[in-house]
Scaffold this active site. Sequence first.
Site, PDB file in Angstrom:
ATOM      1  N   LYS A  81      18.219   9.036   9.251  1.00 37.04           N
ATOM      2  CA  LYS A  81      16.795   9.259   8.975  1.00 37.04           C
ATOM      3  C   LYS A  81      16.352   8.609   7.663  1.00 37.04           C
ATOM      4  O   LYS A  81      15.157   8.434   7.431  1.00 37.04           O
ATOM      5  CB  LYS A  81      16.471  10.752   8.949  1.00 37.04           C
ATOM      6  CG  LYS A  81      17.060  11.542   7.810  1.00 37.04           C
ATOM      7  CD  LYS A  81      16.699  13.020   7.932  1.00 37.04           C
ATOM      8  CE  LYS A  81      17.317  13.848   6.821  1.00 37.04           C
ATOM      9  NZ  LYS A  81      16.802  13.495   5.488  1.00 37.04           N
ATOM     10  N   ASP A  82      17.310   8.225   6.805  1.00 40.88           N
ATOM     11  CA  ASP A  82      16.977   7.589   5.530  1.00 40.88           C
ATOM     12  C   ASP A  82      16.967   6.069   5.604  1.00 40.88           C
ATOM     13  O   ASP A  82      16.632   5.404   4.615  1.00 40.88           O
ATOM     14  CB  ASP A  82      17.998   8.003   4.448  1.00 40.88           C
ATOM     15  CG  ASP A  82      17.934   9.482   4.114  1.00 40.88           C
ATOM     16  OD1 ASP A  82      16.852  10.077   4.273  1.00 40.88           O
ATOM     17  OD2 ASP A  82      18.967  10.032   3.689  1.00 40.88           O
ATOM     18  N   SER A 127       9.127  16.935   3.070  1.00 37.49           N
ATOM     19  CA  SER A 127       8.747  15.997   4.121  1.00 37.49           C
ATOM     20  C   SER A 127       7.283  16.107   4.510  1.00 37.49           C
ATOM     21  O   SER A 127       6.795  17.193   4.847  1.00 37.49           O
ATOM     22  CB  SER A 127       9.631  16.267   5.350  1.00 37.49           C
ATOM     23  OG  SER A 127       9.076  15.720   6.519  1.00 37.49           O
ATOM     24  N   LEU A 128       6.572  14.968   4.500  1.00 34.56           N
ATOM     25  CA  LEU A 128       5.189  14.952   4.972  1.00 34.56           C
ATOM     26  C   LEU A 128       5.119  15.223   6.475  1.00 34.56           C
ATOM     27  O   LEU A 128       4.153  15.813   6.960  1.00 34.56           O
ATOM     28  CB  LEU A 128       4.545  13.601   4.666  1.00 34.56           C
ATOM     29  CG  LEU A 128       4.374  13.231   3.190  1.00 34.56           C
ATOM     30  CD1 LEU A 128       3.697  11.873   3.070  1.00 34.56           C
ATOM     31  CD2 LEU A 128       3.571  14.295   2.444  1.00 34.56           C
ATOM     32  N   ARG A 129       6.143  14.782   7.214  1.00 35.25           N
ATOM     33  CA  ARG A 129       6.194  15.038   8.653  1.00 35.25           C
ATOM     34  C   ARG A 129       6.243  16.542   8.930  1.00 35.25           C
ATOM     35  O   ARG A 129       5.493  17.057   9.770  1.00 35.25           O
ATOM     36  CB  ARG A 129       7.442  14.348   9.242  1.00 35.25           C
ATOM     37  CG  ARG A 129       7.741  14.720  10.691  1.00 35.25           C
ATOM     38  CD  ARG A 129       9.123  14.212  11.098  1.00 35.25           C
ATOM     39  NE  ARG A 129      10.184  14.746  10.264  1.00 35.25           N
ATOM     40  CZ  ARG A 129      10.753  15.938  10.431  1.00 35.25           C
ATOM     41  NH1 ARG A 129      10.356  16.727  11.413  1.00 35.25           N
ATOM     42  NH2 ARG A 129      11.723  16.342   9.634  1.00 35.25           N
ATOM     43  N   ARG A 130       7.121  17.240   8.218  1.00 36.36           N
ATOM     44  CA  ARG A 130       7.198  18.694   8.407  1.00 36.36           C
ATOM     45  C   ARG A 130       5.920  19.364   7.937  1.00 36.36           C
ATOM     46  O   ARG A 130       5.407  20.280   8.588  1.00 36.36           O
ATOM     47  CB  ARG A 130       8.397  19.252   7.635  1.00 36.36           C
ATOM     48  CG  ARG A 130       9.743  18.810   8.177  1.00 36.36           C
ATOM     49  CD  ARG A 130      10.871  19.358   7.335  1.00 36.36           C
ATOM     50  NE  ARG A 130      12.170  18.863   7.799  1.00 36.36           N
ATOM     51  CZ  ARG A 130      13.124  18.424   7.002  1.00 36.36           C
ATOM     52  NH1 ARG A 130      12.950  18.433   5.687  1.00 36.36           N
ATOM     53  NH2 ARG A 130      14.268  17.994   7.496  1.00 36.36           N
ATOM     54  N   ARG A 147      12.699  19.153  -3.860  1.00 35.09           N
ATOM     55  CA  ARG A 147      13.618  18.022  -3.828  1.00 35.09           C
ATOM     56  C   ARG A 147      15.002  18.447  -4.281  1.00 35.09           C
ATOM     57  O   ARG A 147      15.211  19.534  -4.769  1.00 35.09           O
ATOM     58  CB  ARG A 147      13.118  16.913  -4.770  1.00 35.09           C
ATOM     59  CG  ARG A 147      11.803  16.241  -4.392  1.00 35.09           C
ATOM     60  CD  ARG A 147      11.962  15.198  -3.319  1.00 35.09           C
ATOM     61  NE  ARG A 147      13.144  14.375  -3.508  1.00 35.09           N
ATOM     62  CZ  ARG A 147      13.241  13.364  -4.367  1.00 35.09           C
ATOM     63  NH1 ARG A 147      12.221  13.052  -5.132  1.00 35.09           N
ATOM     64  NH2 ARG A 147      14.356  12.661  -4.456  1.00 35.09           N
ATOM     65  N   GLY A 148      15.956  17.537  -4.148  1.00 33.48           N
ATOM     66  CA  GLY A 148      17.312  17.786  -4.610  1.00 33.48           C
ATOM     67  C   GLY A 148      18.252  18.100  -3.456  1.00 33.48           C
ATOM     68  O   GLY A 148      17.854  18.139  -2.294  1.00 33.48           O
ATOM     69  N   ASN A 149      19.532  18.316  -3.800  1.00 38.95           N
ATOM     70  CA  ASN A 149      20.504  18.630  -2.764  1.00 38.95           C
ATOM     71  C   ASN A 149      20.277  20.046  -2.232  1.00 38.95           C
ATOM     72  O   ASN A 149      19.430  20.783  -2.738  1.00 38.95           O
ATOM     73  CB  ASN A 149      21.936  18.430  -3.271  1.00 38.95           C
ATOM     74  CG  ASN A 149      22.265  19.324  -4.455  1.00 38.95           C
ATOM     75  OD1 ASN A 149      21.850  20.481  -4.503  1.00 38.95           O
ATOM     76  ND2 ASN A 149      23.014  18.809  -5.399  1.00 38.95           N
ATOM     77  N   ARG A 153      17.923  23.201  -3.634  1.00 41.52           N
ATOM     78  CA  ARG A 153      16.772  23.718  -2.894  1.00 41.52           C
ATOM     79  C   ARG A 153      16.905  25.218  -2.636  1.00 41.52           C
ATOM     80  O   ARG A 153      15.929  25.966  -2.747  1.00 41.52           O
ATOM     81  CB  ARG A 153      16.621  22.965  -1.568  1.00 41.52           C
ATOM     82  CG  ARG A 153      16.324  21.494  -1.749  1.00 41.52           C
ATOM     83  CD  ARG A 153      16.007  20.825  -0.431  1.00 41.52           C
ATOM     84  NE  ARG A 153      16.175  19.383  -0.514  1.00 41.52           N
ATOM     85  CZ  ARG A 153      15.749  18.527   0.397  1.00 41.52           C
ATOM     86  NH1 ARG A 153      15.118  18.966   1.473  1.00 41.52           N
ATOM     87  NH2 ARG A 153      15.949  17.232   0.254  1.00 41.52           N
ATOM     88  N   CYS A 240       9.977   6.105   6.117  1.00 38.75           N
ATOM     89  CA  CYS A 240      10.673   7.388   6.230  1.00 38.75           C
ATOM     90  C   CYS A 240       9.834   8.547   5.710  1.00 38.75           C
ATOM     91  O   CYS A 240      10.078   9.697   6.054  1.00 38.75           O
ATOM     92  CB  CYS A 240      11.993   7.321   5.452  1.00 38.75           C
ATOM     93  SG  CYS A 240      13.085   5.985   5.970  1.00 38.75           S
TER      94      CYS A 240
END
Length: 309
Positions: A81-82, A127-130, A147-149, A153, A240
């Site tokens: 996805k990236d 995510s803008l999609r979500r 953001r982040g791992n 989060r 993406c």
Amino acid sequence: MREIVIGTRDSALALWQARWVEQELKKHWPEYSFRVVDIKTKGDKILDVALAKIGDKGLFTKELEVKILDREIDLAVHSMKDVPTMLPEGLIIGAMCRREDPGDVLVSHKGYRLADLPPGAKVGTSSLRRRAQLLRYRPDFQLYDIRGNLNTRLAKMEKEDFDGIILAAAGVKRLGWTEKITDYLSYDVCLPAVGQGSIGIECRGDDLEVLKIIRVINDQDAFDGITAERAFLRKLEGGCQIPIGALGEMEQERMTLHGLVASLDGSTILRDKITGLRSEADQLGRTLADRLIDAGAEKILADVREALE
């Protein structure tokens, strides 16, 4: 014994994926040695800015691609996805691994399921999609960039008292945190990102030895489905970080490709699907994109890009 050098981002999930690839390749190719090296990418260095504001041209791949081309590493392991739909000249995706659950999940330290979230719930997502699809589902949600791992989060969710965060199911499962999932989002509510759930392996297109080595862990269902999804995204000239979703589902030699384009606030969502032969994956993606373009997708995406500038 030839050594194959595997490059990866340095996040916990990326390292897990690279080591999984390393172990799988070792099983099939005992005559080679394999070594994983981690490399920090631009997307990993800038954590205080929303991804959509940074730009999406290889945020998590460019540094790895430079090292492949410079022959410092032989291949790079990515979350599909990236991976941008246009690769640097000389590089290809030589394999896509078996797809984990491609969907999105809710993780709530308060134990909420999606339907049970309270009015005005605070929800985190990068995510803008979500974001667009969640607002379509519940316009009352208060959505915050996170953001982040995954560890970062999860900690932020509790520290800032979010009611939940939305994550990719695959990453949560791969890190062994399935028990933290409080709900699985249906595809009707949230169509996944292009390539979500699959690990991709990028290498030099002329490196026939490496291509032979990685081909043993290629999964044809994942490869064909994601090929269609990426063709859909490429035709829409989306990146993406644009609110576009797609999912290619296989049934023997046939594929059904679902696609979606959304406005940032979710007020306008175009969604359609197409069915055809998996051997025509690329064409299916382009045809579905054309349908959404005819329905007004270009105007939606132009408005999104203007808003993000």
